[in-house]
Design a protein around this motif. Structure first.
Motif, PDB file in Angstrom:
ATOM      1  N   TYR A 131      25.153  -6.274 -12.341  1.00 42.05           N
ATOM      2  CA  TYR A 131      26.298  -6.895 -11.686  1.00 42.05           C
ATOM      3  C   TYR A 131      27.417  -5.874 -11.500  1.00 42.05           C
ATOM      4  O   TYR A 131      27.912  -5.675 -10.405  1.00 42.05           O
ATOM      5  N   CYS A 132      27.807  -5.229 -12.586  1.00 44.08           N
ATOM      6  CA  CYS A 132      28.972  -4.332 -12.493  1.00 44.08           C
ATOM      7  C   CYS A 132      28.577  -2.894 -12.161  1.00 44.08           C
ATOM      8  O   CYS A 132      29.363  -2.162 -11.584  1.00 44.08           O
ATOM      9  N   MET A 133      27.396  -2.461 -12.564  1.00 43.88           N
ATOM     10  CA  MET A 133      26.916  -1.083 -12.383  1.00 43.88           C
ATOM     11  C   MET A 133      27.819  -0.048 -13.049  1.00 43.88           C
ATOM     12  O   MET A 133      27.849   1.109 -12.641  1.00 43.88           O
ATOM     13  N   MET A 134      28.567  -0.457 -14.080  1.00 44.84           N
ATOM     14  CA  MET A 134      29.417   0.508 -14.774  1.00 44.84           C
ATOM     15  C   MET A 134      29.516   0.239 -16.268  1.00 44.84           C
ATOM     16  O   MET A 134      30.468   0.653 -16.918  1.00 44.84           O
ATOM     17  N   GLY A 135      28.527  -0.461 -16.835  1.00 41.61           N
ATOM     18  CA  GLY A 135      28.460  -0.583 -18.280  1.00 41.61           C
ATOM     19  C   GLY A 135      29.281  -1.691 -18.902  1.00 41.61           C
ATOM     20  O   GLY A 135      29.496  -1.678 -20.108  1.00 41.61           O
ATOM     21  N   VAL A 136      29.721  -2.637 -18.136  1.00 41.34           N
ATOM     22  CA  VAL A 136      30.590  -3.682 -18.669  1.00 41.34           C
ATOM     23  C   VAL A 136      29.867  -5.012 -18.896  1.00 41.34           C
ATOM     24  O   VAL A 136      30.046  -5.659 -19.923  1.00 41.34           O
ATOM     25  N   CYS A 137      29.019  -5.438 -17.990  1.00 43.86           N
ATOM     26  CA  CYS A 137      28.497  -6.815 -18.019  1.00 43.86           C
ATOM     27  C   CYS A 137      27.250  -7.007 -18.896  1.00 43.86           C
ATOM     28  O   CYS A 137      26.930  -8.124 -19.279  1.00 43.86           O
ATOM     29  N   ALA A 182      20.649  -0.239 -18.093  1.00 43.86           N
ATOM     30  CA  ALA A 182      20.001   0.516 -17.022  1.00 43.86           C
ATOM     31  C   ALA A 182      21.000   1.210 -16.110  1.00 43.86           C
ATOM     32  O   ALA A 182      20.686   2.250 -15.522  1.00 43.86           O
ATOM     33  N   CYS A 183      22.207   0.678 -16.010  1.00 51.19           N
ATOM     34  CA  CYS A 183      23.199   1.281 -15.108  1.00 51.19           C
ATOM     35  C   CYS A 183      23.821   2.541 -15.684  1.00 51.19           C
ATOM     36  O   CYS A 183      24.545   3.242 -14.971  1.00 51.19           O
ATOM     37  N   LEU A 184      23.560   2.846 -16.942  1.00 52.30           N
ATOM     38  CA  LEU A 184      24.178   4.012 -17.571  1.00 52.30           C
ATOM     39  C   LEU A 184      23.191   5.124 -17.895  1.00 52.30           C
ATOM     40  O   LEU A 184      23.592   6.198 -18.332  1.00 52.30           O
TER      41      LEU A 184
HETATM   42  S1  FES Z   1      25.187  -3.568 -14.565  1.00 50.58           S
HETATM   43 FE1  FES Z   1      26.779  -4.260 -15.866  1.00 50.58          FE
HETATM   44  S2  FES Z   1      26.386  -3.199 -17.735  1.00 50.58           S
HETATM   45 FE2  FES Z   1      24.907  -2.459 -16.388  1.00 50.58          FE
END
Ligand code: FES
Length: 98
Positions: free
Chosen positions: A55-61, A76-78
């Motif tokens: 969802y966020c692609m930055m480690g938050v959700c 996976a986004c990190l």
């Molecule tokens: S997409 Fe939100 S934490 Fe990875």
């Protein structure tokens, strides 16, 4: 539909997702590689079994959790992809290890 901005094939790597061979690009994140390959549900929730994906692609959700090389609940986004990486989508609750 999602597609990469460029069709450049340089720095190509291959990862395994749920046993399937998936092309990726060195330096991109696991989430980006999976989305480009058409994977949207990365996990299901432990209570209702609802599908979740980035969802966020930055480690938050934390909706992008997958198992990477046998280690569960990685964001996976990190995590950048690397050749031969093994990724498993997660279903429901993860077992508690002693
Ligand atoms: S997409 Fe939100 S934490 Fe990875």
């Amino acid at each position: 539909m999602v597609r990469r901005l460029s069709d450049a094939a340089d720095a190509a790597v291959t990862i395994a997702v749920d046993g399937l061979s998936v092309p990726a690009r060195a330096g991109e994140t696991v989430a980006a590689a999976l989305i480009a390959a058409g994977f949207w549900a990365f996990r299901t929730t432990g209570v209702s079994g609802s599908a979740r994906g980035p969802y966020c692609m930055m480690g938050v959700c934390f909706d992008c959790l997958v198992a990477i090389d046998g280690v569960g609940s990685r964001q996976a986004c990190l995590v950048p992809v690397r050749e031969g990486m093994r990724i498993e989508t997660q279903r429901g609750r993860r077992p508690v290890r002693p």
